[in-house]
Design a protein around this motif. Structure first.
Motif: not given
Length: 632
Positions: A110-116
């Motif tokens: 999740i930390k690699e996602s754009k939303l995060y």
């Protein structure tokens, strides 16, 4: 034989490249292709969303199951301790460890996602704003807060993926989610009509948003310097008339006519439109009033020959014609003017180099008897000595003549000008090199009645012309002699000392100086306008002089400037002064100039302090000019 053919065909079919079978294309396929969208890309994105949703759902189920397991572990902890089962305790420890690893892997993903990243940046911005208000530092987001943010995103319920059904957040309508469905303000999905309406509202809000005003810097300075160079700069607020003219120029396509405006205002409007290249066939009609007797167009480059004919057709009382950049003013226009019952008193033509010599002579013979002013610029080789010779017989009433940048007028043509007995205003700027004698002949013949004498680029003319002006000219108001390389300071001093002519109003002696690139500052023979000539000028004409240009007369000494602009000297009429490239000018001299010239409005020089309410030309930027105080 048959088997050989069969084998050959099989080999050929094996060696053929794969040929795809194409069928009819739908409208949706064409639309997606025009938008550079591929169907397999949409399918891959949809599959990725489904996989992500399934992974998130599985994680939620696993979290719930782990929570139940923890509760069961707590309930049975005493039993396990009592039983002392080592294998059961180890298996539970391994399960907890696996759960922790899965959770850490999910958080890392999740930390690699754009939303995060987006959520983290928003939270950091809020933290920095809060810290700034309290006056503290703004450190980075702590690791614990980062994990909490990631867990919050992990626990969020995933939205519907393309292909699923959902209810619109605004109208509660049931619809099928597509990759192009918009998210609502509260996180839900919107149907197509509501999404379009929301997008339109957002675009309207962006358009109606007040743009940021540009800093008052380079743009304002550039406009101010442009107005200064144009001679239209006004200290303080702009006059109401100028504001109205600017507004009209910006909305000229809405104007139906200029009404009964006075000629001066109409002329200002024509200048403004010409400056902004707005004068064309569609705006020409504004200046064609049959009641007027003058037409002045300062940029007629966009007009055709038929447009010029239209001028003569509509303005039937035309007496004064002024056209600049009249590149389509041809023989056919001149022939039409000859055939019409129009007798022009004044002709000002600039750039009409397509009118032939024969046509000029024909017009002067047909209409020249009414002509009082003839000003022609940049006619190339078509205005020559033959045309000038026609003026004596064909234009007996001519009082003003100006020939500028005409390549074929020579010394012989200048001598013919001496025969124009009524001439009062003469301006010459010729391309061919000329000598002193023709100018002396003109001054001796017409000097007593001349009010304007303008001679530009006369590099080879010497002091004999100055002596002829001193002896014959007694009515001059405007004198211009420029770019002379043979006139001396003694000649200028001799001309102005004891001159019977009344004080001049306009004097231009720019670039009358010694020219030697090897030794530019050494002037052994005092060539050009120097100190004695400058003193004689101000003694003779200083009380009435309004415009003085001594640009590049670099051999005028500082002592001469200080003597001319001493404390006891006053020049009440002087309003414009050009002293750029006079190397001896200092701040003290400029201050003395402003003290001695109470009416001075424009001074062209560099790097000086300017009193409030005055205009300084020649400053490269705002740093080079300082406005002093609040009093003049």
């Amino acid at each position: 034989m048959c088997s050989w053919f069969i084998l050959t065909d099989k080999c050929r079919s094996a060696n053929r490249p794969n040929q795809g079978i194409r069928g009819p294309r739908s409208a949706l396929t064409d639309f997606l292709s025009s938008q550079n969208i591929q169907a397999h890309q949409i399918r891959a994105n949809a599959n990725a969303r489904r996989a992500a949703a399934a992974l998130a759902a599985a994680a939620n189920v696993q979290n719930n199951a782990d929570g139940d397991d923890d509760a069961d572990d707590d309930e049975n902890e005493e039993d396990n301790e009592a039983g002392g089962s080592t294998s059961t305790t180890a298996s539970r420890a391994r399960a907890r460890e696996q759960k922790k690893q899965k959770q850490e892997a999910a958080i890392a993903k999740i930390k690699e996602s754009k939303l995060y990243i987006k959520k983290k940046q928003q939270k950091l911005a809020r933290e920095k704003k809060h810290k700034r208000k309290r006056g503290g530092d703004s450190p980075d987001l702590p690791e614990s807060d980062s994990d909490d943010l990631a867990r919050a995103l992990l626990d969020e319920k995933p939205g519907p993926v393309p292909g699923q059904m959902a209810n619109c957040e605004i109208c509660d309508k049931r619809f099928t989610v597509t990759p192009y469905s918009r998210a609502g303000p509260n996180g839900g999905m919107l149907c197509s009509p509501c999404g379009k309406k929301l997008a339109k509202d957002q675009n309207d809000a962006k358009k109606n948003k007040k743009p940021k005003l540009a800093a008052q810097g380079g743009g304002g300075r550039r406009k101010m310097q442009s107005r200064i160079l144009d001679g239209t700069y006004h200290v303080g607020a702009k006059p109401l008339m100028n504001l109205c003219i600017e507004t009209l120029a910006k909305n000229i396509q809405l104007a139906d006519g200029l009404g009964d405006l006075p000629p001066r205002v109409v002329d200002l409007i024509a200048r403004k439109l010409s400056k902004h290249r707005l004068l064309g066939p569609d705006t020409l009609r504004l200046f064609l009033d049959p009641r007027n007797d003058a037409v002045s167009l300062y940029d007629a480059a966009r007009l055709s020959s038929q447009d010029y004919v239209t001028i003569f057709q509509q303005v039937t009382q035309l007496k004064k014609l002024k056209l600049r950049n009249a590149i389509q003013f041809k023989d056919e226009v001149m022939q039409y003017l000859i055939t019409r019952n129009l007798n022009l008193d004044s002709i000002y033509l600039h750039g009409a180099n397509l009118v032939s010599e024969a046509c000029w002579i024909e017009y002067l013979k047909a209409k020249g008897e009414h002509l009082k002013a003839l000003q022609i610029y940049y006619m190339d080789k078509h205005v020559n000595d033959a045309v000038v010779s026609t003026l004596k017989v064909s234009c007996p009433s001519l009082t003003r003549l100006k020939l500028c940048h005409n390549q074929e007028v020579s010394d012989d043509g200048i001598k013919l000008i001496a025969n124009l007995v009524k001439l009062e205003h003469l301006s010459l700027q010729l391309i061919k090199k000329t000598k002193t004698d023709p100018y002396v002949a003109v001054v001796q013949s017409l000097g007593k009645q001349l009010q304007t004498l303008s001679l530009k680029n006369i590099a080879d003319v010497d002091n004999r012309l100055l002596d002829a002006i001193h002896e014959n000219c007694t009515s001059l108001k405007k004198l211009r002699v420029t770019d002379s390389e043979h006139m001396t300071d003694a000649g200028f001093a001799r001309m102005f000392k004891g001159w019977k002519n009344r004080a001049l109003v306009f004097l231009d002696l720019q670039k009358c100086r010694h020219v030697d690139p090897a030794k530019p500052r050494e002037n052994e023979h005092m060539v050009g306008l120097c100190s004695e000539g400058f003193r004689a000028i101000m003694t003779h004409s200083g009380t009435n002089l309004r415009y003085l240009n001594i640009h590049a007369c670099r051999h005028i000494s500082a002592a001469a400037f200080e003597e001319v602009f001493a404390e006891d000297k006053v020049y009440p009429q002087l309003s414009k002064l050009e002293i750029s490239f006079c190397e001896e000018v200092t701040d003290f001299i400029v201050g003395s100039i402003f003290r001695c010239c109470p009416a001075l409005k424009e001074l062209n020089v560099k790097h000086v302090k300017v009193p409030k309410g005055r205009i300084l030309v020649g400053v490269p930027n705002a740093i080079g000019m300082q406005i002093e105080g609040v009093d003049d």
